[in-house]
Motif scaffolding. Structure first.
Motif, short mmCIF file in Angstrom:
data_model
loop_
_atom_site.label_atom_id
_atom_site.label_comp_id
_atom_site.label_asym_id
_atom_site.label_seq_id
_atom_site.Cartn_x
_atom_site.Cartn_y
_atom_site.Cartn_z
N LEU A 45 32.64 20.17 25.40
CA LEU A 45 31.63 19.14 25.58
C LEU A 45 30.22 19.70 25.48
CD1 LEU A 45 31.04 16.17 26.26
CD2 LEU A 45 31.17 16.77 28.69
N GLU A 46 30.05 20.95 25.89
CA GLU A 46 28.70 21.54 25.87
C GLU A 46 28.18 21.77 24.46
OE1 GLU A 46 31.75 24.86 26.80
OE2 GLU A 46 31.32 22.79 27.45
N ASN A 47 29.04 21.70 23.45
CA ASN A 47 28.61 21.88 22.06
C ASN A 47 28.18 20.58 21.39
OD1 ASN A 47 29.23 24.59 22.32
ND2 ASN A 47 31.23 24.43 21.33
N LEU A 48 28.28 19.49 22.11
CA LEU A 48 27.97 18.18 21.55
C LEU A 48 26.71 17.61 22.19
CD1 LEU A 48 31.61 16.75 21.54
CD2 LEU A 48 30.37 17.72 19.60
N PRO A 49 25.87 16.86 21.46
CA PRO A 49 26.11 16.30 20.12
C PRO A 49 25.84 17.25 18.95
CG PRO A 49 24.03 15.51 20.96
CD PRO A 49 24.64 16.32 22.07
N GLY A 50 25.34 18.45 19.18
CA GLY A 50 25.15 19.39 18.10
C GLY A 50 23.81 19.24 17.40
N PRO A 51 23.52 20.11 16.44
CA PRO A 51 22.21 20.10 15.76
C PRO A 51 21.89 18.82 15.00
CG PRO A 51 23.40 22.15 15.32
CD PRO A 51 24.36 21.22 15.99
N SER A 52 22.92 18.13 14.49
CA SER A 52 22.67 16.91 13.71
C SER A 52 22.25 15.74 14.60
CB SER A 52 23.93 16.52 12.93
OG SER A 52 24.97 16.13 13.81
N GLY A 53 22.52 15.87 15.91
CA GLY A 53 22.20 14.79 16.84
C GLY A 53 23.29 13.73 16.93
N SER A 54 24.38 13.90 16.17
CA SER A 54 25.48 12.94 16.19
C SER A 54 26.76 13.66 16.60
CB SER A 54 25.67 12.29 14.81
OG SER A 54 26.89 11.56 14.76
#
Length: 534
Positions: free
Chosen positions: A302-311
């Protein structure tokens, strides 16, 4: 032409004649060509919800605020409640198959002295919700496309407000041009929307399950249990944080009445329009739940989301199937969002057309006309398009103000739905109110009453959730202004009504030329038709 072709043409013509006679009985002269078949109508109803694209747009909210379990449980809870609302709307649409939809119906479900005020309130709430819905969906589509570009360029692409707003405005112009086509062309285009929508959703489910190693899938306790409850709101208690998961399903499963707004273009409208609503609500609810479960199951840490794309949605795809595969599927997800705006703009333009036809706009009926060339309301289409651009332009000056307008979509629409449902129950024995059920009817017994009651109380409850700021402590940047704007629009609309609009707006009015005074309402037309038949 073959014998079979002649028979089909004759059957379609007879069906259209029956529909037009029903429309005349409701007080309106036929102005559209009935080109939408059952398949096109069902496809329209599915497309307006935009299953996979709507989930992609809103997935961050439940996942990051309430956690994975909030995603799965709030979806099925909200979907069940939306089913009661969809069924309640469907039976009213079946009784009043006009492009005014629930706006027209609401004024006919109250005593004569309240018709103008109730019609005015529901009309403006519905228009507000539809305009905000189109603008927010198009803005979401612009962000989805730019997120795909960012992933494609390995996150070395800077997304600015200017780029987003420019793409947003350009997409709206494209939708305005497409909606300017004739009804037959629109119906043919719409038939394929449902296959892209559902096909993309099923493909996402299959590919994610196939490409995620079993060892990397989350446990059932994470997807459905206590391990999946994560409060990241910064101050709200866990119960409120969990309920923020409702925002996704309620935003996805709204605009039910959009099918009603094209009912004057639908064959066998009293059957097809409500049936399409009913089928789309059930299908979207169940298939959407499966998609949400699979997304959480395959989501990774969960800590890797939402990620660089923002989605978070796109990030999960990228992790599981690689950049190339993710962008290929993402293109189809964006296409379903494109279909949402296409159908939503068609519905909104018909609402504005109907409201103008009834003198609810200060335009002397200018936008309540259809083109002799396309037999569609071109003026209302481009008015809708231009007005929908304005909320997006706010993002250049104040993203907070733009997001506030976007977030009121479900609140304004759902409130406009429960008012006619409430009025039908409260005034069903009043001598001025003559509700003649259509083919889709839940009856006067327990089932119908239970559905109506549940959806009213649920909508009021959800509106409270919609009004809460998602994060605490509350600042000017994260404040939720949706309720303030909704109430403000209602106050301004009624101030306008009191100061002058009441002189020309008398509620839904017949546009059929007769010897009787033109102020007669649609309900009066029904009375006259009954007397003539008698």
């Amino acid at each position: 032409m073959s014998v079979e072709g002649k028979q089909h043409s004759s059957t379609s013509l007879n069906t259209s004649d029956d529909d037009d006679r029903e429309l005349v009985a409701l007080g309106y002269k036929p102005s559209f060509k009935r080109e939408f078949s059952n398949l096109a109508t069902i496809s329209f109803a599915f497309s307006i919800m935009g299953l996979c694209s709507s989930i992609a747009t809103t997935f961050n909210t439940p996942l990051t605020l309430g956690g994975p379990a909030s995603v799965t449980w709030c979806w099925i809870l909200g979907a069940c409640m939306c089913f009661t609302l969809g069924a309640s709307i469907a039976e009213i649409v079946s009784a009043f198959p006009t492009c005014g939809g629930l706006y027209t119906a609401s004024a006919e479900l109250v005593p004569r002295r309240h018709r103008a005020t109730v019609g005015w309130l529901v009309g403006w709430l519905n228009i507000l919700g539809q305009i905000a819905g189109i603008s927010s969906t198009e803005f979401g589509l612009a962000n989805m496309i730019l997120a795909g570009v960012s992933i494609g360029k390995d996150n070395n692409y800077t997304i600015t407000a200017g780029k987003t707003v420019g793409l947003f405005a350009g997409l709206l112009v494209v939708h305005g041009l497409l909606n300017s086509l004739a009804t037959r062309t629109l119906a043919r285009m719409t038939k394929g929307f449902v296959f892209v929508n559902l096909g993309t959703t099923f493909l996402l489910i299959i590919v994610l399950l196939a490409m995620t190693p079993r060892s990397e899938m989350h446990s059932a306790k994470y997807v459905f249990g206590s391990d999946g409850v994560v409060n990241q709101t910064g101050g709200w208690n866990t119960g409120i944080a969990f309920l923020f998961g409702l925002l996704s399903v309620q935003w996805t499963m709204t605009d039910y009445d959009a099918t009603a707004h094209i009912s004057e273009e639908v064959r066998r409208a009293a059957y097809a329009a409500p049936s399409a609503i009913f089928i789309a609500v059930i299908g979207t609810g169940l298939i959407g739940w499966v998609l949400n479960i699979v997304l959480v199951l395959c989501s990774g840490p969960l800590e890797n989301l939402p990620g660089p794309s923002g989605s978070a949605f796109l990030e999960i795809l990228s992790i599981r199937i690689g950049k190339g595969g993710a962008l290929t599927l993402w293109a189809f997800v964006c296409l379903t969002a494109f279909f949402v705006v296409q159908t939503a703009l068609q519905a909104a333009s018909r609402t504005l057309y109907a409201f103008s036809r009834d003198h609810g706009l200060p335009d002397r009926g200018f936008f309540g006309k259809t083109s002799s060339w396309t037999h569609t309301p071109l003026r209302a289409i481009w008015l809708s398009t231009i007005v929908c651009v304005l909320p997006g332009l706010l993002d250049l000056a104040s993203p907070v103000a733009a997001n506030a307008i976007f977030s009121l979509t479900a609140m304004a629409l759902d409130l406009s739905y429960i008012i006619p449902i409430f009025c039908r129950r409260v005034f069903h024995n009043h001598p001025d109110v003559k509700f003649k059920p259509g083919p889709f009817f839940m009856g006067h017994g327990f089932i119908g009453l239970a559905c109506n009651t549940i959806c009213i109380f649920w909508t009021l409850f959800v509106c409270i959730i919609f009004s809460l700021p998602n994060l605490r402590p509350v600042t000017a940047l994260n404040m939720n202004y949706a309720s303030v704007i909704t109430v403000g629009v209602i106050v301004l609309a009624f101030a306008w009504y009191v100061l002058g609009a009441h002189r020309h707006y008398k509620g839904p009015q017949s546009n059929i030329q007769r010897t009787q005074p033109s102020e007669h309402h649609v309900g009066d037309r029904q009375d006259n038709e009954t007397k003539e038949h008698a």
